[in-house]
Design a protein around this motif. Structure first.
Motif, PDB file in Angstrom:
ATOM      1  N   LYS A  53      84.861  23.223  13.288  1.00 48.64           N
ATOM      2  CA  LYS A  53      83.805  22.444  12.634  1.00 48.64           C
ATOM      3  C   LYS A  53      83.932  20.964  12.997  1.00 48.64           C
ATOM      4  O   LYS A  53      82.937  20.301  13.301  1.00 48.64           O
ATOM      5  CB  LYS A  53      83.873  22.620  11.120  1.00 48.64           C
ATOM      6  CG  LYS A  53      82.775  21.880  10.392  1.00 48.64           C
ATOM      7  CD  LYS A  53      82.837  22.128   8.904  1.00 48.64           C
ATOM      8  CE  LYS A  53      81.704  21.373   8.202  1.00 48.64           C
ATOM      9  NZ  LYS A  53      81.726  21.604   6.759  1.00 48.64           N
TER      10      LYS A  53
ATOM     11  N   ALA B 106      82.850  20.495  16.631  1.00 48.36           N
ATOM     12  CA  ALA B 106      81.389  20.587  16.730  1.00 48.36           C
ATOM     13  C   ALA B 106      80.730  19.289  16.258  1.00 48.36           C
ATOM     14  O   ALA B 106      79.785  18.812  16.881  1.00 48.36           O
ATOM     15  CB  ALA B 106      80.882  21.775  15.921  1.00 48.36           C
TER      16      ALA B 106
ATOM     17  N   GLU C 278      76.009  22.381  16.390  1.00 45.23           N
ATOM     18  CA  GLU C 278      76.314  23.177  15.200  1.00 45.23           C
ATOM     19  C   GLU C 278      77.610  23.962  15.412  1.00 45.23           C
ATOM     20  O   GLU C 278      77.903  24.402  16.524  1.00 45.23           O
ATOM     21  CB  GLU C 278      75.182  24.142  14.904  1.00 45.23           C
ATOM     22  CG  GLU C 278      73.883  23.450  14.533  1.00 45.23           C
ATOM     23  CD  GLU C 278      72.763  24.441  14.317  1.00 45.23           C
ATOM     24  OE1 GLU C 278      73.026  25.648  14.109  1.00 45.23           O
ATOM     25  OE2 GLU C 278      71.608  24.000  14.358  1.00 45.23           O
ATOM     26  N   LYS C 279      78.345  24.157  14.316  1.00 46.96           N
ATOM     27  CA  LYS C 279      79.607  24.894  14.397  1.00 46.96           C
ATOM     28  C   LYS C 279      79.392  26.309  14.921  1.00 46.96           C
ATOM     29  O   LYS C 279      80.155  26.805  15.752  1.00 46.96           O
ATOM     30  CB  LYS C 279      80.275  24.955  13.016  1.00 46.96           C
ATOM     31  CG  LYS C 279      81.555  25.767  13.022  1.00 46.96           C
ATOM     32  CD  LYS C 279      82.045  26.044  11.626  1.00 46.96           C
ATOM     33  CE  LYS C 279      83.134  27.092  11.687  1.00 46.96           C
ATOM     34  NZ  LYS C 279      83.224  27.865  10.483  1.00 46.96           N
ATOM     35  N   SER C 280      78.335  26.966  14.473  1.00 43.81           N
ATOM     36  CA  SER C 280      78.076  28.354  14.895  1.00 43.81           C
ATOM     37  C   SER C 280      77.865  28.434  16.406  1.00 43.81           C
ATOM     38  O   SER C 280      78.319  29.379  17.053  1.00 43.81           O
ATOM     39  CB  SER C 280      76.876  28.932  14.154  1.00 43.81           C
ATOM     40  OG  SER C 280      75.717  28.148  14.393  1.00 43.81           O
ATOM     41  N   LYS C 281      77.188  27.431  16.980  1.00 44.64           N
ATOM     42  CA  LYS C 281      76.958  27.407  18.426  1.00 44.64           C
ATOM     43  C   LYS C 281      78.286  27.204  19.161  1.00 44.64           C
ATOM     44  O   LYS C 281      78.572  27.875  20.154  1.00 44.64           O
ATOM     45  CB  LYS C 281      75.986  26.295  18.799  1.00 44.64           C
ATOM     46  CG  LYS C 281      75.638  26.265  20.274  1.00 44.64           C
ATOM     47  CD  LYS C 281      74.629  25.189  20.579  1.00 44.64           C
ATOM     48  CE  LYS C 281      73.259  25.736  20.321  1.00 44.64           C
ATOM     49  NZ  LYS C 281      72.183  24.913  20.852  1.00 44.64           N
TER      50      LYS C 281
END
Length: 108
Positions: free
Chosen positions: A16, A19, A25-28
């Motif tokens: 996190k 990112a 974004e963290k998910s990406k």
């Protein structure tokens, strides 16, 4: 260090935090690591979270800034290209355990 006779104290970042530093974004970020487009972390904390050293984060920030600027100059949308992935992998391979060799101090 590789032979464990030297050590270095460095700041560590979770995915996190990485990112946030590179502006995605963290998910990406996690997805790109999962796909092998970005290197996986060498370290984990007591909660088993992945940790990146400050030097690894610097490499990624420099790469993202460089390639985002290149995308803007060429008038196309930024994507994580093979060239960028290779650049990051090369820079990571120059680090010893995520830290430049000259940052290590003797364990005396």
């Amino acid at each position: 260090s590789a032979d464990q006779t030297k050590s270095a104290i460095v700041k560590m970042y979770t995915p996190k935090g990485v990112a946030m530093k590179i502006g995605i974004e963290k998910s990406k970020f996690v997805h790109w690591v999962y796909l092998g487009k970005l290197p996986n972390a060498h370290y984990r904390n007591d909660r088993n979270w992945r940790l990146y050293t400050e030097y690894e984060v610097q490499v990624m920030v420099r790469a993202f800034n460089k390639f985002k600027k290149k995308a803007r100059l060429n008038n196309y949308r930024f994507r994580l290209s093979k060239e960028m992935t290779e650049y990051i992998q090369t820079k990571f391979s120059e680090l010893v355990g995520g830290v430049p060799a000259e940052e290590f101090k003797n364990n005396d």
